[in-house]
Design an enzyme around this catalytic site. Structure first.
Site, PDB file in Angstrom:
ATOM      1  N   CYS A 114       0.817  -1.043  -0.125  1.00  0.00           N
ATOM      2  CA  CYS A 114       0.098   0.182  -0.244  1.00  0.00           C
ATOM      3  C   CYS A 114       1.084   1.211   0.421  1.00  0.00           C
ATOM      4  O   CYS A 114       1.596   1.487   1.433  1.00  0.00           O
ATOM      5  CB  CYS A 114      -1.144   0.155   0.912  1.00  0.00           C
ATOM      6  SG  CYS A 114      -2.381   0.930   1.769  1.00  0.00           S
ATOM      7  N   CYS A 138     -23.903   1.021 -20.758  1.00  0.00           N
ATOM      8  CA  CYS A 138     -24.471   0.006 -20.349  1.00  0.00           C
ATOM      9  C   CYS A 138     -24.928  -1.348 -20.942  1.00  0.00           C
ATOM     10  O   CYS A 138     -25.011  -1.421 -21.937  1.00  0.00           O
ATOM     11  CB  CYS A 138     -25.981   0.446 -20.224  1.00  0.00           C
ATOM     12  SG  CYS A 138     -27.563  -0.739 -19.782  1.00  0.00           S
ATOM     13  N   CYS A 178     -28.455  -1.732 -22.834  1.00  0.00           N
ATOM     14  CA  CYS A 178     -28.653  -1.202 -23.792  1.00  0.00           C
ATOM     15  C   CYS A 178     -28.744  -1.167 -25.117  1.00  0.00           C
ATOM     16  O   CYS A 178     -29.920  -0.605 -25.234  1.00  0.00           O
ATOM     17  CB  CYS A 178     -28.033   0.288 -23.247  1.00  0.00           C
ATOM     18  SG  CYS A 178     -28.169   0.952 -21.883  1.00  0.00           S
TER      19      CYS A 178
END
Length: 539
Positions: free
Chosen positions: A98, A438, A441
């Site tokens: 990290c 999407c 879609c």
């Protein structure tokens, strides 16, 4: 380059801590000068004077050894016991991979040394949460880095800045030392060297209800250091503007607007609000570390300037002057567009991701409204923009693509044409709301095109679609895509939602029912339209 310097410090100061024995007793040596040694190592690393092995001689190794003696290394066997055995324990949960852990580690060591030098009884510990997940779960480390303070077993999570001073201030407040008392000129001058934001209180004999409220505020506030004195000559060193007041509270910052005098009632809530409204500079430079403080600021109206650093140099003094006139009413924030991870999410809200020139926007965090300054950036226009923001006359901004020039079988609607094409249209409107990303879609769009072909020719029905990723309208509130609506000609304020799971045949049936369209009308309207085999198959 910065990352390499951080890791150099980490290797010299921190990695040595990782091999420390997992013991639970602190070294009793005098560590009052460890902080200076650690800072010296840090500065040397910044100049590139330390290699990866930390070969700078015995001084660095000694500082590392002494820092190591102050920080307990926890594991699965002793983590829970460390919390139980220490009345006050400051714990850093980290992971070796990290980057933010790597940046925080040296600051944590500095804070530990500073607190130890102040005589604090707090114990300090670190835990590799990736290597010891069982221990991490046992003590409440859920992400990296995490700083937790345990006071008699009660957990307090740290959410402040990752700096030595911020950590020290927070720990002292949580462990019963919310106020620093300064009673000599030397101590005041030494304190000023810290170059930090602080609240100064002048109280005779440190008693009375006003003083008690001051201490309450100091205890409640987790971020800003409070200091007190009963000596006016000491107070004047810290806040030169003090005159003959018997009691006084003021805020001192290392910014152009350095001194702010408190003029309210001596009550905890009033003092805390004063600090919250005034602790930020005239222009706050937006960073990952202070983003949460910006979002949670009690100053709800916020004006952002987006530009690269060299452009902002030409704007800074002008923005600062305007900001001075709206102090405590509007928060002014600068975002460096070179920091894409900071700037892009904001600019995307406006559809301005590729904008290169300086841009000024505004947010009202109380209601989520956003605004765009479309005039040239100068003092006059910025001042008028801010005045309109304050008095509520500034029109909210809704992003929109350019107005389309042509209309197809399925009309393209954009933010700027939503009123005329949908809400004010005399026709019934079947609207598809979609986004390019999407998953469903594309299939729904094909079904809408089939419907448009089937009903083509009906004068009172049209099909339309809008890309919600780049177009907005205050009366189009959609969170899931695709979404299908029927806007009846007689009542555009109550659109009918159409299930996207419906087949083309079911959608056609619903359209006929809701709009009272007969089969005869449909046939008459489409009799001169060339048949489309795929439409026939569906219907």
């Amino acid at each position: 380059m910065r990352a390499r310097r951080v890791w150099a410090v980490l290797l010299v100061v921190v990695l040595a801590l990782a091999v420390s024995a997992a013991r639970l007793d602190l070294d009793d040596d005098d560590d009052s000068d460890v902080l200076d040694e650690l800072l010296a190592i840090d500065e040397e690393a910044e100049r590139g004077g330390l290699d990866a092995g930390g070969g700078d001689g015995g001084g660095a190794a000694e500082a590392v050894r002494r820092a190591q003696s102050m920080v307990l290394a926890l594991d699965n066997d002793n983590a829970r016991r460390a919390v139980e055995d220490h009345a006050e324990l400051l714990l850093l949960g980290y992971a070796p991979w990290c980057e933010r852990s790597a940046q925080l580690m040296p600051r944590f060591a500095e804070a530990a040394a500073a607190l130890r030098a102040m005589g604090s009884a707090v114990a300090f510990a670190k835990l590799d949460g990736e290597r010891y997940p069982k221990a991490a779960a046992a003590v409440g480390v859920k992400g990296f880095p995490t700083v937790l303070l345990f006071v008699n077993g009660t957990e307090h999570a740290y959410h402040g800045l990752h700096t030595k001073d911020a950590i020290v201030t927070w720990v002292r407040k949580k462990t019963g030392a919310p106020v620093i008392r300064l009673q000599s000129k030397d101590s005041a001058e030494e304190f000023l060297k810290k170059d930090q934001t602080f609240v100064i209180g002048l109280f005779k004999n440190f008693e009375g209800p006003e003083y008690e409220e001051f201490v309450k505020a100091a205890t409640t506030d987790d971020e800003v250091q409070f200091v007190e004195t009963s000596d006016r000559s000491v107070a004047k060193i810290l806040f030169p503007g003090i005159t003959s007041e018997e009691q006084f509270v003021g805020l001192v910052k290392s910014e152009p607007e350095k001194f702010e005098k408190f003029d309210g009632e001596f009550e905890e809530k009033s003092i805390l609000l004063f600090v919250e409204l005034n602790k930020f500079p005239l222009i706050t430079v937006f960073t990952e570390l202070n983003s949460g403080k910006v979002y949670s600021s009690p100053i709800k109206r916020q004006v952002f300037t987006f530009s690269e650093a060299y452009d902002f140099e030409d704007l800074e003094s002008m923005v600062e002057e305007v900001a001075r006139a709206f102090k405590t009413k509007i928060m002014f924030i600068y975002v460096d567009t070179a920091e894409e991870n900071l700037a892009k999410p904001f600019l995307t809200l406006y559809g301005l991701e590729s904008e290169k020139k300086p841009t000024v926007t505004a947010f009202d965090t109380s209601n989520g409204a956003k605004y765009l300054m479309e005039a040239d950036i100068n003092a006059k226009n910025l001042r008028e923009f801010c005045l309109s923001l304050l008095d509520g006359t500034l029109p909210p901004y809704h992003k929109s693509e350019p107005v389309p020039q042509e209309k197809g079988l399925v009309e393209k609607v954009v933010g700027r044409t939503f009123d005329s094409s949908v809400l004010e249209s005399p026709q019934n409107v079947f609207l598809e709301v979609y986004t390019p990303w999407c998953v469903d879609c594309e299939a729904i769009s094909k079904n809408v095109e089939k419907l448009a072909k089937h009903f083509s020719g009906l004068y009172n029905l049209k099909f339309a679609r809008i890309d919600a990723s780049v177009n907005e309208h205050p009366k189009l509130k959609v969170n899931n895509y695709p979404t299908l609506f029927i806007y009846p000609a007689g009542d555009k304020s109550n659109p009918i939602k159409v299930s996207k799971k419906s087949s083309v045949k079911d959608m056609a049936k619903l359209i006929k029912e809701k709009l009272r369209i007969s089969d005869v009308e449909t046939v008459a309207a489409t009799e001169n339209v060339p048949p489309a085999e795929n439409v026939k198959d569906e219907l």
